[in-house]
Design an enzyme around this catalytic site. Structure first.
Site, mmCIF file in Angstrom:
data_model
loop_
_atom_site.group_PDB
_atom_site.id
_atom_site.type_symbol
_atom_site.label_atom_id
_atom_site.label_comp_id
_atom_site.label_asym_id
_atom_site.label_seq_id
_atom_site.Cartn_x
_atom_site.Cartn_y
_atom_site.Cartn_z
ATOM 1 N N ARG A 1 -28.703 -44.557 43.091
ATOM 2 C CA ARG A 1 -28.214 -44.314 41.719
ATOM 3 C C ARG A 1 -29.190 -43.458 40.912
ATOM 4 N NH1 ARG A 1 -23.649 -47.207 42.280
ATOM 5 N NH2 ARG A 1 -23.838 -49.364 43.001
ATOM 6 N N ASP B 1 -25.288 -51.435 36.711
ATOM 7 C CA ASP B 1 -25.423 -50.356 37.704
ATOM 8 C C ASP B 1 -25.174 -48.981 37.095
ATOM 9 O OD1 ASP B 1 -25.984 -52.236 39.628
ATOM 10 O OD2 ASP B 1 -23.965 -52.255 40.485
HETATM 11 C C1 S3P Z 1 -23.248 -56.760 42.580
HETATM 12 C C2 S3P Z 1 -23.919 -57.394 41.564
HETATM 13 C C3 S3P Z 1 -25.026 -56.792 40.814
HETATM 14 C C4 S3P Z 1 -25.077 -55.287 41.026
HETATM 15 C C5 S3P Z 1 -24.943 -54.907 42.476
HETATM 16 C C6 S3P Z 1 -23.615 -55.405 43.017
HETATM 17 C C7 S3P Z 1 -22.138 -57.459 43.231
HETATM 18 O O1 S3P Z 1 -26.255 -57.355 41.252
HETATM 19 O O2 S3P Z 1 -26.269 -54.743 40.500
HETATM 20 O O3 S3P Z 1 -25.017 -53.511 42.639
HETATM 21 O O4 S3P Z 1 -21.354 -56.817 43.971
HETATM 22 O O5 S3P Z 1 -22.005 -58.673 43.028
HETATM 23 P P1 S3P Z 1 -26.767 -58.790 40.717
HETATM 24 O O6 S3P Z 1 -25.842 -59.828 41.243
HETATM 25 O O7 S3P Z 1 -28.142 -58.943 41.295
HETATM 26 O O8 S3P Z 1 -26.773 -58.683 39.235
#
Ligand code: S3P
Length: 424
Positions: A382, A309
């Site tokens: 973002r 992120d």
């Molecule tokens: C998150 C996991 C990530 C991240 C998202 C939040 C989480 O996504 O990009 O902003 O809180 O578990 P992915 O699980 O798809 O990698």
């Protein structure tokens, strides 16, 4: 939003609660028996979507400013929703809630906004089906219909590192017969595993796996949410790239699976210090960052799940660095709130940086120096924040189209920028 070049970025800030932790506190509170009190719940629209969906399922929730109280009645108290469950822009809401709903013996339909309806759901739907739930997606995307109950525990090997999917499968596993184990290809965020014991449930953990037993009962808990690590990234980068700057962020989440961006910024020559103040259930402390002469680096693909992120913030920093920043192994960025590789390339090039897109990453270079331009967020919070930070340090004025989307994770963002640049 019009952004002028800022002379500096200075100040001491505490940030709204971490988005990932807030979603999980709400979901676990809703599955628990007894009262859960969450302090410093995220002010972002994504976390409001999670609360709205839970209310639609009959969960009693009170909110006063950032204090959220959930009167949990256990999963058995959840009721079939009368309407679609609208996750808005939130991938975390739709995927993690899907796991909880896979254990509930009624039918729900989950959907979201235009961006969410383009995002992949089979990564969560397929393993939930394997556990025994009926899950229908629309060509692999929302709307998704779930009719749950009668789950069997099993071992899942995740093909893509995804903490959302891992969480979904653990929430389903808590309601399954037997043990559910989730194995990840690379270490990712582990907030669910750290939070479950607070709710009285033990998790068997190894470096790349987590396991829960079905039938465990969650007890309501108090959760104090630290400041959002991902929101912090934009303020850290603003302080690094502007002259005469120093920012101090207090009580920020400092989990290693969330702060790998700080390692990359240090490798780029960034002056960033952290001080750990607490470690249970999550590392929390302060970050101090100040003006730095940055240079490029190559990000180790093994670190990518721990900074996925923060790539937009890192790309903005690289637009002011000597030599290229190279990120690979980040194909997931193409299926986030927008195609973040394409959105960053377009926006940073418009501001004067040099960017080379790759299928699974990008190379960002400073080029001849950044100057103001009109750029698009593509409705992605973002991207809006990354371009705003780059624009603050560019010559002249810029305009960020569709900048309101920052409210998805950090509604206070522009007010914080104004304060830090002495313009509030
Ligand atoms: C998150 C996991 C990530 C991240 C998202 C939040 C989480 O996504 O990009 O902003 O809180 O578990 P992915 O699980 O798809 O990698």
């Amino acid at each position: 939003m019009r952004i002028e070049r800022a002379p500096c970025f200075r100040g001491r800030f505490t940030l709204p609660g971490d988005k990932s932790i807030s979603h999980r506190a709400a979901l676990l509170g809703a599955l628990a028996e007894g009262e859960t009190r969450v302090r410093n719940y995220s002010s972002g629209a994504d976390c409001a979507s999670t609360l709205a969906c839970l209310r639609e399922l009959g969960v009693a929730i009170r909110q006063e400013a950032s204090a959220v109280t959930i009167a949990g009645g256990g999963p058995g108290s959840w009721r079939a929703p009368a309407a679609f469950l609208d996750a808005g822009n939130s991938g975390s809401t739709i995927r993690m809630l899907a796991g909880a709903l896979a254990g509930r013996p009624f039918r729900s339909v989950l959907t979201g906004d235009e961006s969410l309806r383009r995002r992949p759901l089979e990564r969560v739907a397929a393993p939930l089906r394997a556990m025994g739930a009926t899950v229908l997606t629309t060509d692999g995307r929302p709307p998704m219909t779930i009719e749950g109950g009668g789950l069997r525990g099993m071992t899942h090997d995740l093909p893509v590192a995804s903490a959302q999917v891992k969480t979904a499968l653990l929430l389903a596993g808590l309601q399954a017969e037997g043990v559910t184990t989730v194995r990840e290809p690379a270490p990712g965020r582990e907030h669910t595993e750290r939070m479950l014991p607070l709710f009285g449930v033990s998790v068997r953990r190894e470096r790349l796996s987590a396991a829960v037993s079905g039938g465990a009962r969650l007890r309501g808990a108090d959760v104090d949410v630290p400041g959002d690590a991902s929101s912090a990234a934009f303020l850290v980068v603003a302080a690094l790239v502007l002259p005469d700057s120093e920012v101090r962020l207090e009580r920020v989440l400092l989990s290693p699976t969330r702060t790998a961006f700080l390692e990359v910024l240090r490798a780029m020559g960034g002056r960033v210090e952290t001080r750990l103040e607490a470690d249970d259930p999550e590392p929390v402390g302060s970050i101090v960052a100040s003006s730095s002469r940055l240079h490029g680096t190559t990000v180790d693909p093994a670190l990518v799940p721990s900074l996925i992120d923060e790539v937009p913030a890192l790309a903005a920093a690289a637009a002011f660095a000597e030599g290229p920043l190279t990120v690979t192994g980040a194909g997931e960025l193409r299926v986030k709130e927008s195609d973040r590789i394409a959105a960053l390339a377009e926006g940073l090039v418009a501001l004067g940086a040099r960017v080379r897109e790759m299928p699974d990453g990008l190379v960002v270079e400073r080029g001849a120096g950044l100057r103001g331009a009109r750029v698009r967020s593509r409705g992605d919070h973002r991207i809006a924040m990354a371009l705003a930070v780059a624009a603050m340090a560019a010559e002249g004025a810029s305009e960020i189209e569709d900048s309101d989307c920052v409210a998805v994770s950090f509604p206070e963002f522009f007010a914080v920028l104004a304060r830090g640049t002495g313009r509030a």
